[in-house]
Scaffold this motif. Structure first.
Motif, PDB file in Angstrom:
ATOM      1  N   LYS A 172       0.847  -1.192   0.000  1.00 49.87           N
ATOM      2  CA  LYS A 172       0.000   0.000   0.000  1.00 49.87           C
ATOM      3  C   LYS A 172       0.882   1.241   0.000  1.00 49.87           C
ATOM      4  N   GLY A 173       0.253   2.393  -0.212  1.00 50.20           N
ATOM      5  CA  GLY A 173       0.989   3.650  -0.211  1.00 50.20           C
ATOM      6  C   GLY A 173       0.293   4.685  -1.072  1.00 50.20           C
ATOM      7  N   PHE A 174       0.853   5.884  -1.075  1.00 54.15           N
ATOM      8  CA  PHE A 174       0.274   7.001  -1.803  1.00 54.15           C
ATOM      9  C   PHE A 174       1.351   7.647  -2.668  1.00 54.15           C
ATOM     10  N   ILE A 175       0.912   8.429  -3.654  1.00 53.07           N
ATOM     11  CA  ILE A 175       1.860   9.110  -4.524  1.00 53.07           C
ATOM     12  C   ILE A 175       1.176  10.282  -5.229  1.00 53.07           C
ATOM     13  N   PRO A 176       1.853  11.434  -5.351  1.00 54.34           N
ATOM     14  CA  PRO A 176       1.278  12.535  -6.128  1.00 54.34           C
ATOM     15  C   PRO A 176       1.152  12.169  -7.602  1.00 54.34           C
ATOM     16  N   ARG A 177       0.097  12.631  -8.220  1.00 60.98           N
ATOM     17  CA  ARG A 177      -0.109  12.366  -9.643  1.00 60.98           C
ATOM     18  C   ARG A 177       1.052  12.888 -10.490  1.00 60.98           C
ATOM     19  N   GLU A 178       1.633  13.996 -10.087  1.00 64.44           N
ATOM     20  CA  GLU A 178       2.758  14.552 -10.833  1.00 64.44           C
ATOM     21  C   GLU A 178       3.929  13.566 -10.873  1.00 64.44           C
ATOM     22  N   ASP A 179       4.183  12.870  -9.772  1.00 72.76           N
ATOM     23  CA  ASP A 179       5.259  11.884  -9.747  1.00 72.76           C
ATOM     24  C   ASP A 179       4.931  10.672 -10.616  1.00 72.76           C
ATOM     25  N   VAL A 180       3.651  10.303 -10.673  1.00 73.96           N
ATOM     26  CA  VAL A 180       3.248   9.213 -11.566  1.00 73.96           C
ATOM     27  C   VAL A 180       3.547   9.597 -13.016  1.00 73.96           C
ATOM     28  N   ALA A 181       3.168  10.808 -13.377  1.00 72.23           N
ATOM     29  CA  ALA A 181       3.394  11.263 -14.749  1.00 72.23           C
ATOM     30  C   ALA A 181       4.876  11.310 -15.086  1.00 72.23           C
ATOM     31  N   ASN A 182       5.689  11.812 -14.191  1.00 72.18           N
ATOM     32  CA  ASN A 182       7.129  11.864 -14.446  1.00 72.18           C
ATOM     33  C   ASN A 182       7.730  10.462 -14.540  1.00 72.18           C
ATOM     34  N   THR A 183       7.219   9.538 -13.753  1.00 71.40           N
ATOM     35  CA  THR A 183       7.680   8.151 -13.845  1.00 71.40           C
ATOM     36  C   THR A 183       7.353   7.568 -15.218  1.00 71.40           C
ATOM     37  N   ILE A 184       6.153   7.824 -15.704  1.00 73.19           N
ATOM     38  CA  ILE A 184       5.742   7.329 -17.020  1.00 73.19           C
ATOM     39  C   ILE A 184       6.641   7.879 -18.121  1.00 73.19           C
ATOM     40  N   VAL A 185       6.885   9.176 -18.099  1.00 78.52           N
ATOM     41  CA  VAL A 185       7.715   9.791 -19.145  1.00 78.52           C
ATOM     42  C   VAL A 185       9.125   9.218 -19.117  1.00 78.52           C
ATOM     43  N   ASN A 186       9.685   9.045 -17.933  1.00 78.60           N
ATOM     44  CA  ASN A 186      11.029   8.473 -17.820  1.00 78.60           C
ATOM     45  C   ASN A 186      11.050   7.002 -18.244  1.00 78.60           C
ATOM     46  N   ALA A 187       9.937   6.298 -18.049  1.00 83.43           N
ATOM     47  CA  ALA A 187       9.880   4.881 -18.404  1.00 83.43           C
ATOM     48  C   ALA A 187       9.793   4.654 -19.908  1.00 83.43           C
ATOM     49  N   LEU A 188       9.360   5.644 -20.657  1.00 83.11           N
ATOM     50  CA  LEU A 188       9.146   5.461 -22.091  1.00 83.11           C
ATOM     51  C   LEU A 188      10.351   4.831 -22.791  1.00 83.11           C
ATOM     52  N   THR A 189      11.549   5.287 -22.429  1.00 78.56           N
ATOM     53  CA  THR A 189      12.757   4.814 -23.109  1.00 78.56           C
ATOM     54  C   THR A 189      13.702   4.057 -22.183  1.00 78.56           C
ATOM     55  N   GLU A 190      13.271   3.790 -20.965  1.00 79.92           N
ATOM     56  CA  GLU A 190      14.120   3.056 -20.031  1.00 79.92           C
ATOM     57  C   GLU A 190      13.919   1.542 -20.227  1.00 79.92           C
ATOM     58  N   GLU A 191      14.926   0.897 -20.783  1.00 79.20           N
ATOM     59  CA  GLU A 191      14.780  -0.513 -21.172  1.00 79.20           C
ATOM     60  C   GLU A 191      14.549  -1.437 -19.981  1.00 79.20           C
ATOM     61  N   ASN A 192      14.966  -1.037 -18.786  1.00 84.85           N
ATOM     62  CA  ASN A 192      14.731  -1.880 -17.610  1.00 84.85           C
ATOM     63  C   ASN A 192      13.243  -2.028 -17.297  1.00 84.85           C
ATOM     64  N   THR A 193      12.419  -1.150 -17.855  1.00 83.74           N
ATOM     65  CA  THR A 193      10.972  -1.240 -17.621  1.00 83.74           C
ATOM     66  C   THR A 193      10.261  -2.013 -18.719  1.00 83.74           C
ATOM     67  N   TYR A 194      10.966  -2.394 -19.777  1.00 83.68           N
ATOM     68  CA  TYR A 194      10.312  -3.053 -20.909  1.00 83.68           C
ATOM     69  C   TYR A 194       9.779  -4.427 -20.494  1.00 83.68           C
ATOM     70  N   ASN A 195       8.516  -4.653 -20.818  1.00 85.24           N
ATOM     71  CA  ASN A 195       7.843  -5.918 -20.532  1.00 85.24           C
ATOM     72  C   ASN A 195       7.887  -6.264 -19.042  1.00 85.24           C
ATOM     73  N   ARG A 196       7.682  -5.215 -18.222  1.00 86.88           N
ATOM     74  CA  ARG A 196       7.647  -5.387 -16.776  1.00 86.88           C
ATOM     75  C   ARG A 196       6.484  -4.586 -16.186  1.00 86.88           C
ATOM     76  N   SER A 197       6.066  -5.001 -15.002  1.00 86.36           N
ATOM     77  CA  SER A 197       4.989  -4.343 -14.270  1.00 86.36           C
ATOM     78  C   SER A 197       5.490  -4.017 -12.874  1.00 86.36           C
ATOM     79  N   PHE A 198       4.994  -2.913 -12.314  1.00 85.12           N
ATOM     80  CA  PHE A 198       5.438  -2.569 -10.958  1.00 85.12           C
ATOM     81  C   PHE A 198       4.428  -1.693 -10.234  1.00 85.12           C
TER      82      PHE A 198
END
Length: 214
Positions: A172-198
């Protein structure tokens, strides 16, 4: 990379549009449900298209065909009935995945919900929402797309800290929406996130470092 944001008028979607609109590495195309929403975005210089997720796969594919990636952050909202939740959060997601495959968009990021992968931990008051997210996520995993599934915790409207906790299983936990969005943008080209869920909540690690090391 040209990124189609599905659900661009949502609260996470608005942050995504803002970040991508200022990016030197990406361009953005916004998909919204209403003409007035598109008009506001167009005045800010954002390419926008009006289309409901109840449209056909072919209609969604026509919107996605000039894009390199799709971020699905649409949602029916916590107050809608089960039927609408299934139409948007499940079937809308499934159609967007089919559309991506149809036109050769390889990169797909899904915004899901914390613990959507574990039925025993679902919030009973949001069960229809969790059912939809769980099965939409599974459809994406079994697609031909290079996917990342981001499962944020409870969403906050406060400013982001830029520091998160990322793991394949967070209770469980909480997170600001702004941090979610920044995580998504950074994940776009980060190969360590490819075909993974978290799962994703606020933490003490800078976003890019967290994405590289989880």
């Amino acid at each position: 990379m040209k990124v189609l944001v599905v659900g661009a008028n949502g609260q996470i979607g608005k942050h995504l549009i803002s970040i991508l609109g200022k990016s030197e590495d990406h361009t953005v195309k916004a998909m919204v449900r209403k003409e007035e929403q598109a008009s506001v975005l167009k005045k800010s210089g954002i390419e926008s298209v009006v289309k409901s997720l109840e449209a056909s796969v072919d209609e969604i594919a026509a919107i996605a065909k000039d894009c390199d990636a799709i971020v699905f952050t649409a949602g029916s909202g916590g107050q809608t009935d089960a039927d609408q939740t299934l139409l948007i959060d499940l079937d809308g997601a499934a159609k967007t995945i089919e559309a991506a495959e149809k036109v050769g968009v390889k990169r797909f990021i899904m915004v899901s919900a914390i613990q959507a992968h574990r039925r025993e931990n679902w919030n009973e008051q949001l069960k229809s929402y969790y059912v939809a997210k769980h099965h939409a996520d599974n459809i994406l995993v079994h697609s031909r797309l290079t996917y990342t599934i981001v499962r944020p915790g409870g969403l906050l409207n406060e400013p982001g800290s830029g520091e998160v906790l990322i793991a394949e299983d967070i209770a469980k936990g909480f997170i600001p929406r702004e941090d979610v969005a920044n995580t998504i943008v950074n994940a776009l080209t980060e190969e360590n996130t490819y075909n993974r869920s978290f799962d994703l909540v606020s933490g003490e690690t800078q976003i890019i470092e967290a994405l590289i090391s989880f």
